[in-house]
Design an enzyme around this catalytic site. Structure first.
Site: not given
Lengths: 443, 443
Positions: A19-20, A39, A212
Site C-alpha cells: 500500500t505504501v 522540485a 520512532k
C-alpha cells in the site's frame, strides 16, 4: 534559482509495491506537475521491484523496468534514487539500502525498524559514498517531525522530546476513555475497524513507538540511535478502572514516548529514552491528542516548545513523507541522515532511570481481608515512597472476583523506590494481581 | 555529503540591532559549534548596521564592520547574505532587500509587512538575480510553518489553512475567558505584562494576522500574495458576555485566520482570506490554543491535517527562524520564496465571501421595550436567516445601562444575508449598540 539549463528528470526505483509503494506511485502521478514546479524538475518512476509481479495492484507495471530482486535496483543504470518500502529490520531491505548507498545512490525509506537498528551504519555508508539516506516517513509518517527538528529547529539545542508516537495505542486509549470498556474489547474493535493489526504486539507493547523514539532522539540530540536503550512498557495492563480513576483525578492516560538529555559539566550527556503509559494533566499539550493521531513536542532553547501533530500512519500520509524526501533529493539537498555528519554522532550514555523522580499512580488488586492496607502502606514506607492519596475500599475504583481495586497516588519519588515497594509486595498473599505503576507527568 | 574541501565560513551582514537582531547574534554566538556541525560550515557575522551606534545593546560592535546606512550592506564586499530586521513595509528595509537581491545577495528577513506587500516583486528580483529571499520568521516566528508547508508537505495539494496567527489577540481572548473581564481591562493588563504593545492596533485589529495569512496562502496555494484581499475584523468589540455565552453554547472565541481555495473546473481557483473572531467548537484543533501561542492547521490531500503550534513572537523565537533560513542558505539550499518560481505564481482571484455559508452567533444590545424581539426576528426573516436559538431576556447574558444583551444562534446562512439582516436593523431605535456577528466554525 535562475537555472541556465533545467535539470533532467529525477528517476526513481521503488522497491516494494504494497500500500505504501503504490501510494507513492499514485501521489507522484496525481501531482506530477505540482511536484515538477516545486522540485524544479520532473520526478519519474523508472523501475520497480516487488515479491509478486502478478498481484493486481490496480497499476500498470509495464510502464517500468521490473526487478525481480529488490537488490537489483541498487545497481540498475539510470536511477537517481531508490525508495525502499520493503520493510523488515534486516534482510532484503537492509541489503538493498546498503548496496544502493555503496553504489553512491541515495535511499529514501519508511523503515523505522531498520533505521532504529542500523541507522548509524547506514549513515556512515551513505557519507563514505557521497550519497544520502532519508527517512522522514519512518517517524509519524507524513507529519514532518524529522524535518521540523533538522531544519526548522536547526538553530536550537533540543534537550527534551515527548510524543505520542503510536496511533494504534492512542486510538485504543482514547476509545477506552470514551466507552469505559476494557483493553481486550477495545483492541478487538480497533482490529475490526482497521486501526490495529491482527498481531498488535508491535503497537500495543510499545516497540513501534520505541523505534520512532530512538530515531527522534538521535536526530534531535546528535547521538547514535540507541534502540536497545529505550525502556518500553505497553498498554495491555491498563484497565477501564485505571482510566476512570485517572479521569477523576484530572488526568488522561496516554502512551508517552519521552527522551531527554541529562547534561552535566565535564561529563558526557546521559540519555533517557522511555515509552510507557503515563498520566497527563489536562493542560499538558499531549493530553488532548485523541484517536489514531501522532504528536511530538520538542523543547527548543530558542524556539521554545514546538508541537506538531497529524496522522502517524496510513499509506497516503506515508507517501507524503516519502515524496518530501524525494523532492529534497531532486533539489540536490542531501543532508546528513541525523542532522550532523556521522563522525559527530556520539554513542549515547544511558541515564539512570531509577533515579528519576515523579509522582506515581499505582493500582493494586488486593484480597478482601483485614490488614491489606497496612501492608501496602508499610511496603511504601520501607521503600521511602510517601503516599499522597489512597482511594480506599469505599471509593474503590472497581471490584471483581480477583479482589478489590485500590488506587494510590504517591508524592514525588525515584522510580527505583517505587519498583522496590512493588517488589516487596510481589509475593504477598494480599496482592491478587501484579500491580500497575504509571508516572504522572507535569504540564 | 563527502566534501573534498570544506567550504569557508558563511558571512552575514545584519541590518537592525533591536531585540531581534541582537537575538540572532546571541544565538549565532551561543550555538556556533552546533551550527557549524549542522550547516557544514562556520556562520559568521561580519558587518552590522543600526540607526544608533552608541546605544548600549550589551554587545561589542567593534567585532564587525559598521554600516551607518543599512543599504551599504547590499554592496559590501565579502558578504554571503544579508539579514534584514529593520522592519517597516517600505523604506530602508525594502531598499536594502531590493538592493541586496539586485546584487545577487540572498536576503533573510522577519518583515511580514514587507513580504505581504512586496513579496512577489522581491521574489521576482531574487530569481532574476540568482539570489534567494527567505522569511520563515515573518510567520509565527520560530514555529516553522512556512517550512512545513514548503518542505514537509511539498507532496500535497493544500486547499485550506486555518490558524491562530496573532499571539497578543489570543492572549487577550484566553485571558478574558479565564477572568471574565472585558476587552479594555484585559488589554491594559496584557500591556502591563508585555504581551501587547503600547499601540495594540496591528495586533488586536487583525492586521498582523492578515500579513501572515497573505504570506501563508501565497506559499501554500501557489498564488501571488494578496494582502489587500484579506477581510479583516479584530477583537475589540468582543465582550466578556460574548465569551461567557459562547462557552455556555460549547464554544470558545478565537481570532481565526482562514484561507481557502474554491476550485472549479475550467476556471481559476478563487481565494478566500479572512481574519475574524469565530466561535470554535471544543473539538476543533484550534479551540484549545491558549495564551500567546500561534498555531496553524494545514489540510494536505495526502498528509491529512497537520497542526503545528508554538510561540509566534519574541526575540528568541524569531532568532530561531532567522537562523534556520541562514543555515539553509549556508547549505546552498536556495529555494523559490513562495515554493514555486515566481512565474508560476498566479494572481489570486477573490472568492465571493458573501456567498459563504455558516452558522452565526449574533449579539444585540437592545432597548428594554416591547416588540424588540419581533423586530429582530422580522429582520432575520426578511434576510432569509433562520434562527436556531435566541437567548432571551430571562436567560440574557448581561444587562447594562445601554440595554439588554440578546444572543442569537442562526442556522446556516450566507454571510451576505446576515449582513443584510444587521443592516436592516442598523437604524432601528430598538438597537442600542451596533450588533456583533461571528461565524461558528465546524470541527
Amino acid at each position: 534559482m535562475t537555472e541556465p539549463t533545467r535539470p533532467g528528470p529525477f528517476r526513481l526505483g521503488i522497491a516494494g509495491l504494497g500500500t505504501v509503494g503504490t501510494g507513492v506511485i499514485r501521489l507522484l502521478d496525481e501531482h506530477a506537475d505540482l511536484l515538477e514546479a516545486r522540485a524544479g524538475r520532473r520526478i519519474e518512476v523508472v523501475a520497480v521491484s516487488a515479491r509478486d509481479r502478478s498481484r493486481d495492484r490496480g497499476i500498470d507495471l509495464d510502464r517500468w523496468t521490473w526487478c525481480a530482486n529488490p537488490a537489483e535496483l541498487a545497481g540498475l543504470a539510470g536511477l537517481d534514487a531508490v525508495v525502499e518500502v520493503v520493510g523488515g529490520t534486516d534482510g532484503p531491505a537492509l541489503d538493498l539500502a546498503q548496496a544502493a548507498l555503496k553504489a553512491g545512490r541515495p535511499v529514501v525509506t519508511a523503515n523505522k525498524a531498520m533505521i532504529a537498528a542500523h541507522g548509524f551504519a547506514l549513515a556512515e555508508t551513505a557519507e563514505a559514498n557521497g550519497a544520502a539516506i532519508l527517512f522522514e516517513a519512518a517517524v509519524c509518517a507524513g507529519t514532518p517531525i524529522l524535518q521540523t527538528l533538522r531544519e526548522g529547529m536547526v538553530g536550537n539545542r533540543v534537550d527534551r522530546i515527548e510524543g505520542i508516537l503510536n496511533g494504534t495505542s492512542n486510538y485504543i486509549l482514547s476509545a477506552m476513555e470514551r466507552s469505559g470498556e476494557d483493553f481486550a474489547e477495545t483492541l478487538g474493535e480497533a482490529q475490526r475497524l482497521g486501526y490495529a493489526e491482527a498481531d498488535p504486539a508491535l503497537d500495543v507493547d510499545g516497540g513501534d513507538a520505541a523505534h520512532k523514539l530512538a530515531i527522534l532522539a538521535a536526530l534531535a540530540f546528535g547521538l547514535r540511535p540507541d534502540f536497545a536503550g529505550v525502556e518500553v512498557e505497553g498498554i495491555r495492563d491498563i484497565r477501564a478502572a485505571d482510566i476512570l480513576q485517572a479521569e477523576r483525578l484530572g488526568y488522561s492516560i496516554r502512551l508517552v514516548a519521552m527522551a531527554d538529555l541529562e547534561r552535566q559539566e565535564g561529563a558526557p550527556a546521559r540519555l533517557l529514552q522511555r515509552v510507557r503509559p503515563c498520566l497527563l494533566p489536562a493542560d499538558h499539550p499531549l493530553a488532548d491528542i485523541d484517536g489514531p493521531t501522532n504528536a511530538v513536542l520538542a523543547q527548543g532553547d530558542y524556539a521554545g516548545p514546538i508541537l506538531i501533530q497529524g496522522a502517524g500512519a496510513g499509506s497516503e500520509s506515508t507517501a507524503s513523507a516519502i515524496v518530501a524526501d524525494i523532492v529534497a533529493l531532486a533539489r540536490g539537498e542531501a543532508r546528513p541522515a541525523f542532522a550532523v555528519p556521522s563522525a559527530g554522532l556520539v554513542p549515547a550514555e544511558r541515564a539512570d532511570s531509577g533515579a528519576r523522580e515523579a509522582r506515581y499512580y499505582l493500582r493494586f488488586v488486593v484480597a478482601d481481608r483485614p490488614g491489606v492496607l497496612a501492608e501496602l502502606a508499610a511496603a511504601m514506607r520501607d521503600a521511602r515512597v510517601s503516599i499522597q492519596s489512597l482511594i480506599q475500599e469505599g471509593e474503590s475504583v472497581g471490584e471483581d472476583e480477583a479482589g478489590i481495586t485500590i488506587a494510590v497516588v504517591t508524592h514525588k519519588a525515584p522510580a527505583r523506590n517505587v519498583r522496590e515497594a512493588l517488589a516487596q509486595l510481589k509475593d504477598s498473599p494480599s496482592i491478587a494481581e501484579p500491580p500497575l505503576a504509571m508516572p504522572i507527568m507535569m504540564s
